[in-house]
Motif scaffolding. Sequence first.
Motif, mmCIF file in Angstrom:
data_model
loop_
_atom_site.group_PDB
_atom_site.id
_atom_site.type_symbol
_atom_site.label_atom_id
_atom_site.label_comp_id
_atom_site.label_asym_id
_atom_site.label_seq_id
_atom_site.Cartn_x
_atom_site.Cartn_y
_atom_site.Cartn_z
ATOM 1 N N GLY A 79 0.816 -1.204 0.000
ATOM 2 C CA GLY A 79 0.000 0.000 0.000
ATOM 3 C C GLY A 79 0.854 1.260 0.000
ATOM 4 N N LEU A 80 1.928 1.250 0.798
ATOM 5 C CA LEU A 80 2.853 2.388 0.802
ATOM 6 C C LEU A 80 3.554 2.530 -0.539
ATOM 7 C CD1 LEU A 80 4.418 1.960 4.367
ATOM 8 C CD2 LEU A 80 2.884 3.791 3.609
ATOM 9 N N ALA A 81 3.905 1.401 -1.144
ATOM 10 C CA ALA A 81 4.546 1.452 -2.458
ATOM 11 C C ALA A 81 3.597 1.999 -3.523
ATOM 12 C CB ALA A 81 5.041 0.062 -2.855
ATOM 13 N N ARG A 82 2.296 1.732 -3.346
ATOM 14 C CA ARG A 82 1.299 2.217 -4.309
ATOM 15 C C ARG A 82 1.123 3.738 -4.274
ATOM 16 N NH1 ARG A 82 -1.717 0.397 -8.366
ATOM 17 N NH2 ARG A 82 -3.776 0.430 -7.386
ATOM 18 N N VAL A 83 1.518 4.374 -3.176
ATOM 19 C CA VAL A 83 1.442 5.835 -3.101
ATOM 20 C C VAL A 83 2.835 6.460 -3.141
ATOM 21 C CG1 VAL A 83 -0.730 5.786 -1.838
ATOM 22 C CG2 VAL A 83 1.419 5.798 -0.563
ATOM 23 N N SER A 84 3.846 5.640 -3.434
ATOM 24 C CA SER A 84 5.218 6.132 -3.469
ATOM 25 C C SER A 84 5.455 6.995 -4.708
ATOM 26 C CB SER A 84 6.198 4.947 -3.467
ATOM 27 O OG SER A 84 7.523 5.396 -3.644
ATOM 28 N N HIS A 86 8.376 7.003 -6.086
ATOM 29 C CA HIS A 86 9.380 6.267 -6.860
ATOM 30 C C HIS A 86 8.666 5.395 -7.891
ATOM 31 C CE1 HIS A 86 12.725 7.518 -4.283
ATOM 32 N NE2 HIS A 86 11.921 7.303 -3.255
ATOM 33 N N ARG A 87 8.963 5.610 -9.128
ATOM 34 C CA ARG A 87 8.245 4.937 -10.209
ATOM 35 C C ARG A 87 8.406 3.424 -10.154
ATOM 36 N NH1 ARG A 87 6.455 6.530 -15.375
ATOM 37 N NH2 ARG A 87 5.124 4.816 -16.129
ATOM 38 N N LEU A 88 9.616 2.946 -9.847
ATOM 39 C CA LEU A 88 9.857 1.504 -9.822
ATOM 40 C C LEU A 88 9.027 0.828 -8.734
ATOM 41 C CD1 LEU A 88 11.398 -0.901 -10.956
ATOM 42 C CD2 LEU A 88 13.253 -0.407 -9.338
ATOM 43 N N LEU A 89 9.011 1.419 -7.542
ATOM 44 C CA LEU A 89 8.212 0.847 -6.453
ATOM 45 C C LEU A 89 6.732 0.853 -6.816
ATOM 46 C CD1 LEU A 89 9.820 2.351 -3.217
ATOM 47 C CD2 LEU A 89 9.891 -0.022 -3.982
ATOM 48 N N TYR A 90 6.259 1.960 -7.377
ATOM 49 C CA TYR A 90 4.842 2.055 -7.731
ATOM 50 C C TYR A 90 4.461 1.020 -8.778
ATOM 51 C CZ TYR A 90 0.609 3.784 -9.930
ATOM 52 O OH TYR A 90 -0.645 3.881 -10.473
ATOM 53 N N GLU A 91 5.273 0.863 -9.810
ATOM 54 C CA GLU A 91 4.949 -0.071 -10.888
ATOM 55 C C GLU A 91 5.003 -1.521 -10.396
ATOM 56 O OE1 GLU A 91 3.734 0.621 -13.684
ATOM 57 O OE2 GLU A 91 4.100 2.773 -13.828
ATOM 58 N N ALA A 92 6.007 -1.843 -9.566
ATOM 59 C CA ALA A 92 6.122 -3.208 -9.046
ATOM 60 C C ALA A 92 4.928 -3.547 -8.147
ATOM 61 C CB ALA A 92 7.431 -3.365 -8.274
ATOM 62 N N ALA A 93 4.545 -2.609 -7.273
ATOM 63 C CA ALA A 93 3.409 -2.844 -6.395
ATOM 64 C C ALA A 93 2.102 -2.937 -7.186
ATOM 65 C CB ALA A 93 3.313 -1.728 -5.350
ATOM 66 N N SER A 94 1.954 -2.095 -8.190
ATOM 67 C CA SER A 94 0.742 -2.126 -9.017
ATOM 68 C C SER A 94 0.638 -3.438 -9.775
ATOM 69 C CB SER A 94 0.745 -0.946 -9.995
ATOM 70 O OG SER A 94 0.722 0.293 -9.299
ATOM 71 N N PHE A 95 1.761 -3.922 -10.288
ATOM 72 C CA PHE A 95 1.771 -5.206 -10.994
ATOM 73 C C PHE A 95 1.313 -6.322 -10.063
ATOM 74 C CE2 PHE A 95 3.901 -9.177 -12.111
ATOM 75 C CZ PHE A 95 3.531 -9.319 -13.441
ATOM 76 N N TYR A 96 1.873 -6.368 -8.848
ATOM 77 C CA TYR A 96 1.505 -7.404 -7.874
ATOM 78 C C TYR A 96 0.027 -7.331 -7.529
ATOM 79 C CZ TYR A 96 1.355 -9.846 -3.360
ATOM 80 O OH TYR A 96 1.022 -10.668 -2.326
ATOM 81 N N VAL A 97 -0.451 -6.135 -7.190
ATOM 82 C CA VAL A 97 -1.837 -5.973 -6.745
ATOM 83 C C VAL A 97 -2.824 -6.332 -7.851
ATOM 84 C CG1 VAL A 97 -3.561 -4.261 -6.049
ATOM 85 C CG2 VAL A 97 -1.304 -4.264 -4.960
#
Length: 285
Positions: A79-84, A86-97
């Motif tokens: 959830g924190l990565a989804r509002v980060s 940092h593009r890499l963290l956001y994209e990785a978290a979005s892919f997982y979710v």
Amino acid sequence: MTAVDATQGHPRRSPTDYFARLPYWLLVALVLGVLLLWSLLADQDYNLIFNAVSRGVGVTLYVCLISFGLSLVVGLAFGLARVSRHRLLYEAASFYVEIIRGVPMLVILFYIAFVGAPGLVDLFNWAGGALQGLGLGFVGKPLAEFSIRQLSFTSRAILALVIGYSAFIAEIFRAGIESVERGQMEAALSLGMSRGQAMRHVILPQAVRRVLPPLGNDFIAMLKDSALVSVLGVQDITQLGRLYATSTFRFFETYNVVAFLYLVMTIGLSLFVRYWERRNPLNES
């Protein structure tokens, strides 16, 4: 007409008001529950079935509590990565979710149990061999000798539930964080806090209070979905009920007891969540 309490200035409800607000569905459920409970106590067959099936309550609660606790940790991280920013963290978290939320829970259970778990064991073996090559045999040997038989189906079921539910919980945390006014982050930054400090001390405490009711509903949903672990042979309520029913051919009585046990837990938790949501001052805006 509703009377007014002269001591506190609040309207005093009449017995008619309370009767009109009674949840009739709950009264019907209670009547049916009392009837079934009476059958459990008075009927020897129901008594035997209850004694056989109720042994799975502990396993069901164990799987559910461990899975939900770990899901909260993993879900908060994503959830924190989804509002980060940092593009890499956001994209990785979005892919997982997005991927996990699009796969049925039963498919995740089978995939983790029969594909993911063997792959994880292979990874352990490879890491153990690498560590032994570096002279760290005391760490590498147990990993290199780790067998798939040492990973129980209960552990695999817990891992699958964590993966499945952490994606939904991540979205709950994301929504809670984004519901906090942007001005509070700006105010915290203007006071000299870093973004991490502002998130930890200002935004997250408010977001967590706001998402507690939906998290409670997710816990109830996990309690119901934990019945799926029976397909892996985990000795929960559903599995023990299925085994008893197939051995005695008392399907009607057995699944009455199974449904009764789940309903007692889920309705009790639902009422607690509703009561807490109404009464807890932390949820007041």
